[in-house]
Design an enzyme around this catalytic site. Structure first.
Site, PDB file in Angstrom:
ATOM      1  N   ALA A  82      84.491  35.360 -24.579  1.00 22.49           N
ATOM      2  CA  ALA A  82      85.558  34.600 -23.921  1.00 22.49           C
ATOM      3  C   ALA A  82      85.937  35.248 -22.604  1.00 22.49           C
ATOM      4  O   ALA A  82      85.683  36.435 -22.372  1.00 22.49           O
ATOM      5  CB  ALA A  82      86.781  34.515 -24.833  1.00 22.49           C
ATOM      6  N   ASP A  83      86.582  34.456 -21.745  1.00 19.54           N
ATOM      7  CA  ASP A  83      87.129  34.979 -20.501  1.00 19.54           C
ATOM      8  C   ASP A  83      88.330  34.122 -20.129  1.00 19.54           C
ATOM      9  O   ASP A  83      88.267  32.888 -20.204  1.00 19.54           O
ATOM     10  CB  ASP A  83      86.094  34.949 -19.380  1.00 19.54           C
ATOM     11  N   THR A  84      89.432  34.773 -19.744  1.00 20.73           N
ATOM     12  CA  THR A  84      90.669  34.071 -19.423  1.00 20.73           C
ATOM     13  C   THR A  84      91.034  34.290 -17.966  1.00 20.73           C
ATOM     14  O   THR A  84      90.988  35.421 -17.473  1.00 20.73           O
ATOM     15  CB  THR A  84      91.819  34.557 -20.327  1.00 20.73           C
TER      16      THR A  84
END
Length: 208
Positions: A82-84
């Site tokens: 994931a990446d935010t």
């Protein structure tokens, strides 16, 4: 959920904590990507290209972790990466991604500028890209949450105190909604866990 183990390709302790709300911590194997360098967003000013770049980053992380697993155990366990990011929009500049504050002493002025110029009295977007690999199948998704901050007077009144806490350091967009940064948030539309770093509603759908 039918998986005995999930490989979480992330260095974020917050993501592990959130994922452990859905599955037992003993079933989570943390294996961060070897390469910590990530592509940037400086060349993108529209939401479509920013979203595409976000998914590319998540997929690159997943491929990195998959290569590690394949070279060692050859495990077929599913891999989640994931990446935010925080996305603001200016009338003249279009969309812009705010990453983590600079590592040096200039972080404080950078975060101050973000709060006053980009956040106060406005709504910004928090996007988390997910890449989920199970067997030969790779699924990518993006969760979006809208975050509205209190007005400029409120922000300025409490900003010095917040900066003194140094909570902003290492946080995407310079604040932690799960911490003292929540003081500035007037309204959230969408997934709260997404703003923290892992949209649980979307994750559980992928796992199911």
């Amino acid at each position: 959920m039918r998986f005995d183990k999930i490989i979480l390709g992330s260095r974020s302790p917050r993501r592990k904590e959130l994922l452990s709300l859905l599955i037992p911590p003993s079933a989570i194997c943390v294996l961060p990507p070897v390469n910590s360098e990530e592509a940037g967003f400086d060349d993108f000013s529209d939401l479509e290209s920013i979203s595409a770049q976000l998914l590319s980053i998540c997929t690159t992380k997943n491929n990195d972790v998959f290569a590690q697993v394949k070279s060692t155990s050859g495990s077929g366990d599913p891999i989640l990466t994931a990446d935010t990011i925080v996305v603001v929009k200016g009338e003249q500049t279009g969309h812009r991604v705010l990453g983590q504050p600079p590592a040096g002493p200039e972080w404080e002025q950078t975060v101050r500028d973000w709060f006053v110029e980009e956040y106060a009295g406005k709504t910004h977007q928090v996007l988390t890209g997910l890449c989920f690999r199970t067997g030969d199948q790779i699924i990518t998704e993006i969760a979006q949450t809208l975050v509205t901050f209190h007005d400029i007077d409120f922000v300025k009144r409490h900003l010095d105190w917040y900066l003194s806490s140094q909570e902003s350091i290492g946080k995407a967009g310079g604040y932690a909604v799960q911490g003292a940064g929540s003081l500035f948030v007037q309204r959230i539309e969408g997934s709260l866990s997404n703003v923290v770093g892992l949209p649980l509603e979307l994750v559980i759908r992928l796992l199911d």
